[in-house]
Design an enzyme around this catalytic site. Structure first.
Site, mmCIF file in Angstrom:
data_model
loop_
_atom_site.group_PDB
_atom_site.id
_atom_site.type_symbol
_atom_site.label_atom_id
_atom_site.label_comp_id
_atom_site.label_asym_id
_atom_site.label_seq_id
_atom_site.Cartn_x
_atom_site.Cartn_y
_atom_site.Cartn_z
ATOM 1 N N HIS B 90 -11.278 6.545 -20.589
ATOM 2 C CA HIS B 90 -9.826 6.754 -20.562
ATOM 3 C C HIS B 90 -9.283 6.400 -19.176
ATOM 4 C CE1 HIS B 90 -5.928 8.783 -20.691
ATOM 5 N NE2 HIS B 90 -6.292 9.531 -19.666
ATOM 6 N N ASP B 119 8.806 -20.767 -9.921
ATOM 7 C CA ASP B 119 7.614 -20.221 -10.581
ATOM 8 C C ASP B 119 6.801 -19.494 -9.515
ATOM 9 O OD1 ASP B 119 5.227 -19.763 -12.163
ATOM 10 O OD2 ASP B 119 5.906 -21.390 -13.467
ATOM 11 N N TRP B 155 -14.730 8.175 -13.825
ATOM 12 C CA TRP B 155 -14.341 6.832 -13.392
ATOM 13 C C TRP B 155 -14.738 6.597 -11.948
ATOM 14 C CZ3 TRP B 155 -10.469 4.773 -9.982
ATOM 15 C CH2 TRP B 155 -9.805 5.737 -9.219
ATOM 16 N N SER B 182 -9.662 -10.623 -10.802
ATOM 17 C CA SER B 182 -8.344 -10.841 -11.376
ATOM 18 C C SER B 182 -7.244 -10.271 -10.478
ATOM 19 C CB SER B 182 -8.283 -10.211 -12.766
ATOM 20 O OG SER B 182 -6.966 -10.089 -13.191
ATOM 21 N N SER B 183 -7.446 -9.028 -10.021
ATOM 22 C CA SER B 183 -6.421 -8.399 -9.174
ATOM 23 C C SER B 183 -6.247 -9.150 -7.870
ATOM 24 C CB SER B 183 -6.810 -6.966 -8.830
ATOM 25 O OG SER B 183 -6.900 -6.200 -9.964
ATOM 26 N N HIS B 266 -8.216 5.688 -2.504
ATOM 27 C CA HIS B 266 -6.922 6.230 -2.133
ATOM 28 C C HIS B 266 -5.836 5.161 -2.066
ATOM 29 C CE1 HIS B 266 -4.404 9.566 -1.655
ATOM 30 N NE2 HIS B 266 -3.710 8.812 -0.827
ATOM 31 N N GLU B 268 -5.822 2.668 -3.796
ATOM 32 C CA GLU B 268 -5.633 2.343 -5.209
ATOM 33 C C GLU B 268 -4.530 3.186 -5.845
ATOM 34 O OE1 GLU B 268 -6.763 0.143 -7.334
ATOM 35 O OE2 GLU B 268 -6.040 1.092 -9.178
ATOM 36 N N TYR B 270 -1.923 4.285 -4.452
ATOM 37 C CA TYR B 270 -0.638 3.741 -4.013
ATOM 38 C C TYR B 270 -0.374 2.378 -4.630
ATOM 39 C CZ TYR B 270 -0.377 7.787 -1.195
ATOM 40 O OH TYR B 270 -0.318 9.093 -0.839
ATOM 41 N N SER B 281 13.910 2.082 -7.384
ATOM 42 C CA SER B 281 14.924 1.722 -6.383
ATOM 43 C C SER B 281 15.838 0.605 -6.875
ATOM 44 C CB SER B 281 14.256 1.280 -5.078
ATOM 45 O OG SER B 281 13.371 2.265 -4.629
ATOM 46 N N HIS B 315 -9.907 13.205 1.963
ATOM 47 C CA HIS B 315 -9.348 14.417 1.343
ATOM 48 C C HIS B 315 -9.795 14.552 -0.101
ATOM 49 C CE1 HIS B 315 -5.481 11.989 0.275
ATOM 50 N NE2 HIS B 315 -6.302 11.988 -0.737
ATOM 51 N N THR B 341 7.281 9.665 1.985
ATOM 52 C CA THR B 341 7.586 9.879 0.575
ATOM 53 C C THR B 341 8.855 10.705 0.436
ATOM 54 O OG1 THR B 341 5.202 9.916 0.239
ATOM 55 C CG2 THR B 341 6.560 10.505 -1.631
ATOM 56 N N LYS B 344 11.858 8.618 0.842
ATOM 57 C CA LYS B 344 12.194 7.906 -0.391
ATOM 58 C C LYS B 344 12.950 8.799 -1.362
ATOM 59 C CE LYS B 344 8.902 4.221 -0.664
ATOM 60 N NZ LYS B 344 9.956 3.293 -1.067
ATOM 61 N N ARG B 463 -12.824 20.402 -14.489
ATOM 62 C CA ARG B 463 -12.461 19.204 -15.239
ATOM 63 C C ARG B 463 -13.715 18.587 -15.853
ATOM 64 N NH1 ARG B 463 -11.325 14.700 -10.515
ATOM 65 N NH2 ARG B 463 -11.017 13.355 -12.303
#
Lengths: 194, 551
Positions: B90, B119, B155, B182-183, B266, B268, B270, B281, B315, B341, B344, B463
């Site tokens: 998942h 393009d 994961w 790919s990324s 971490h 990731e 963001y 925004s 952390h 944050t 924002k 968990r």
């Protein structure tokens, strides 16, 4: 921004090569640089509790009356069919003084098995002040079926151990070694057998 | 600004374009030519978005299995090992298959339209970076049908547990490698497009915020995806080739994996949320009919968050036994992220303040994002406190926290963005009524689903377990009910999209929303196959938001 199309393509190509270089560099950082760097950092800072020194013999100045409590801990990895216990779970040790303790290992299985002990010291910072002169963890150990053996450890703690550390734990975990057991018995194990 | 003005701008650009390219709106014919070999940013964007929606539904069905098993204490439906495979898969599917490709899809569709480029900079690589993904996820999903089963160690793939996965582990590792490739290709493309393809006059500080957040996200991706590739490669060699990177018996250290993984992990998180900040925004000013408050501050806040994301990784691992100085550093660095944050969140609220607000579906999702993401951010601050994290670690409190930032966070922003630009993509208006039903059902059920998990975690429920003691029963049942409603609501989303594409009779105008600003609204709806063959003029009417035009 007003550059012509071929110039733009050239700019793009340069940029792509740089960015791909960053990606390759980061892979190398993670895969090639990081593991040895991690070991070096651990050795310097004591992180991971494995920074302890190995010394031959001992001549230590006994200029301190400070005593600390040392707790001996033992674990066996679930894949290894052994038992391991400290003979004295707790010792009060004077800083700088050579101490000796021992563990009792027993092979529960019906075949000879070789194992390797891995140690850690908690708090990790204290590992920098922990000096071993003899340890069953220096070499691999082999036990015949149902054999049990005393495994000695000789150590001292440096007198300049930081004041706030009053208690430390020496922990061993035995792991099974994959090589066929009993093929070669190394020095320490041989000595213990005799 | 008036609508007339927009049409003028468009006609001007359009006339120029058709002078030079008479056949510029002809799409390739045949399924293979149109989709498999396409190098058109809009087609590839569509492919990414459809792919991620499919993955969202697959990952969502796994979540339904998880919530069904947790409906009551005891083991009812699935074997514990299969349950663990479900939690692991998942997460992998949702992170790498749903949220990340969905953002790349948005980037493909919108970035060229927003910066006035014809393009993406590297169209063929663009095609390649998409078409790797179906293969990667086929490989990953196929492990569920193998004898040794799918990955079941979470994961995060922590060794030594993940090394106990059977032979199928190699498929997982190679699938992760392919997603990474790919990324990285997608990110290189995004950066090259933004830095080299902007229309003349589209300076960096006139770019829409979505473009800015994606630029920063792309740099994060290039920096950390290769590190993940390195980490899983080490797992691979430890598993199959007898190395001891993480094997304590051979002199390795399993904790090193956690450091490397979270150095990736971490940033990731963001990577998944920064583009969401960008979309929100864009949407809030449109429906508040006011310019974005503090445009430049938003850009700098995004960059600060990206920088801080590299120095807070530990952390996630306060409980491994870290020196006090390390715990303090990572604790304070983590709390520092609350500052940009907070900037924002305050800017979003200030954007809405005294605005002429209307509440169309994209705006509802965007406001839902601001409120619910902030809840997730606050539970993140609680987790940042090293001393109490020892209690929260690996409990449902953590599950509640990261689902709040990812589901009503990233996923709500994805939905907001979908409703916002769907008329531009398809040329048709979606059903506002069903969009609103989708929003309210999702917003209510997502709280029924995740809010009780805070209490479960504080009460000590761990968990990644298929069974639990009976004192956790009530909250789990409540959470599962919320989960089923949330899962079912997403079928409405699929229905609304299908209706909009194939059945909707209401044609969209080029501006679509009364208050919308930005280059993408100057082209007709649906956006023609080729746009901005001639760079559009950049001025106060066509720029979405920039501080210089706000007076």
């Amino acid at each position: 921004m007003n550059s012509s199309a071929p110039e733009k393509r050239k700019d793009t190509r340069k940029l792509v090569i740089k960015l791909a270089g960053v990606a390759v560099g980061m892979f190398a950082f993670g895969f090639v640089v990081m593991p040895p760097l991690y070991d070096v950092i651990c050795d310097i800072t004591g992180l991971g509790g494995r920074g302890l020194e190995v010394a031959q013999g001992a001549s230590v100045s006994l200029d301190s009356d400070r005593e600390v409590k040392v707790i001996f801990d033992a674990t066996v990895n679930s894949a290894l069919d052994w038992d391991l216990h400290p003979n004295d779970p707790v010792a009060h040790v004077r800083l700088g003084e050579m101490s000796e303790t021992s563990y009792l290992a027993f092979n529960d299985s019906s075949e000879a098995i070789a194992g390797q002990a891995i140690y850690t010291v908690t708090p990790p910072e204290a590992s920098l002040y922990f000096v071993k002169t003899e340890c069953f963890c220096f070499t691999r150990q082999s036990l015949a079926a149902n054999e049990s053996r005393e495994m000695p450890v000789r150590f001292y703690i440096k007198p300049d151990l930081p004041e706030h550390i009053r208690e430390l734990t020496l922990s061993y975990t035995f792991f099974q070694l994959d090589e066929p057991a009993g093929a070669t018995v190394t020095g320490a194990a041989q000595a213990a057998q005799e | 600004m008036t609508t007339e003005h927009t049409h003028d701008t468009h006609d001007h650009a359009g006339a120029h374009a058709s002078d030079h390219h008479d056949d510029h709106d002809h799409k390739p014919t045949g399924f293979m030519n149109r989709w498999l070999f396409t190098t058109n940013h809009k087609d590839i964007g569509t492919l990414y978005l459809v792919f991620s929606l499919i993955m969202f539904l697959i990952g969502g069905s796994m979540a339904m299995v998880i919530r069904a098993e947790l409906f009551m204490p005891g083991l009812q439906l699935v074997e514990p090992d299969f349950f663990n495979q479900m939690t692991t898969m998942h997460a992998l599917i949702m992170v790498f298959g749903a949220v990340m490709p969905a953002w790349v899809g948005f980037a493909n569709w919108m970035i060229p339209l927003m910066v006035g480029a014809p393009d993406m900079a590297l169209p063929r690589m663009n095609n390649w970076s998409f078409w790797i993904l179906p293969f990667a996820f086929t490989m990953l999903l196929s492990t569920l049908f193998m004898d040794s089963g799918g990955p079941a160690a979470g994961w995060t793939l922590y060794p030594p547990l993940s090394l106990q996965t059977g032979q199928s582990f190699a498929f997982v590792v190679f699938a992760v490698h392919m997603m990474g490739v790919s990324s990285i290709m997608g990110s290189i493309n995004v950066i090259a497009t933004i830095l080299n393809m902007r229309a003349p006059g589209m300076t960096l500080l006139r770019m829409p915020l979505f473009v800015w957040t994606w630029l920063i996200t792309a740099f994060l991706l290039i920096a950390v995806m290769p590190v993940l590739a390195g980490a899983v490669t080490m797992l691979l060699t430890d598993h199959f080739f007898g190395t001891s990177f993480f094997n304590a018996a051979g002199g390795g250290d399993p904790v090193m994996f956690q450091h490397i993984f979270w150095f990736f992990g971490h940033p990731e998180v963001y990577i998944m949320i920064l583009p969401a900040f960008g979309v929100v925004s864009e949407i809030l000013p449109t429906f508040s009919r006011k310019p974005l408050f503090g445009y430049a501050a938003m850009v700098y806040a995004t960059a600060s968050i990206a920088f801080l994301s590299f120095i807070v990784w530990a952390h996630h691992m306060f409980s491994v036994g870290m020196p006090l100085s390390g715990e303090l550093f990572f604790m304070y660095a983590t709390m520092l992220i609350a500052v940009p944050t907070g900037v924002k969140v305050f800017n979003w609220v200030s954007t809405m303040w005294k605005g002429s607000m209307t509440f169309e579906t994209p705006m509802l999702f965007a406001i839902g994002f601001v409120v619910l993401f902030t809840i997730g951010g606050l539970s993140g601050l609680m987790l940042a406190i090293a001393s109490v994290d020892l209690q929260y670690h690996d409990t449902y409190f953590v599950v509640a926290h990261f689902h709040y930032v990812l589901v009503p966070g990233a996923v709500f922003a994805l939905m907001a963005g979908t409703y916002y630009w769907l008329p531009k993509w398809t040329g048709n208006m979606y059903s506002e009524k069903w969009g609103k039903i989708h929003f309210w059902l999702s917003a209510i059920s997502v709280n029924i689903l995740f809010f009780p998990q805070h209490y479960l975690g504080l009460a000590g429920m761990p968990r990644r377990i298929p069974d639990y003691s009976t004192q956790f029963a009530d909250f789990n049942m409540l959470s599962s009910i919320g989960g089923f409603i949330f899962g079912a609501s997403q079928l409405i989303f699929v229905g609304v999209i299908i209706h909009c594409v194939y059945r909707s009779k209401v044609k969209a105008t080029s501006r679509v929303w009364e208050g919308a600003k930005g280059l993408e609204w100057t082209v007709p709806s649906p956006a023609p196959y080729h746009t901005f063959d001639v760079p559009p003029p950049i001025n106060a009417q066509t720029v979405a938001h920039a501080d210089e035009y706000d007076h």
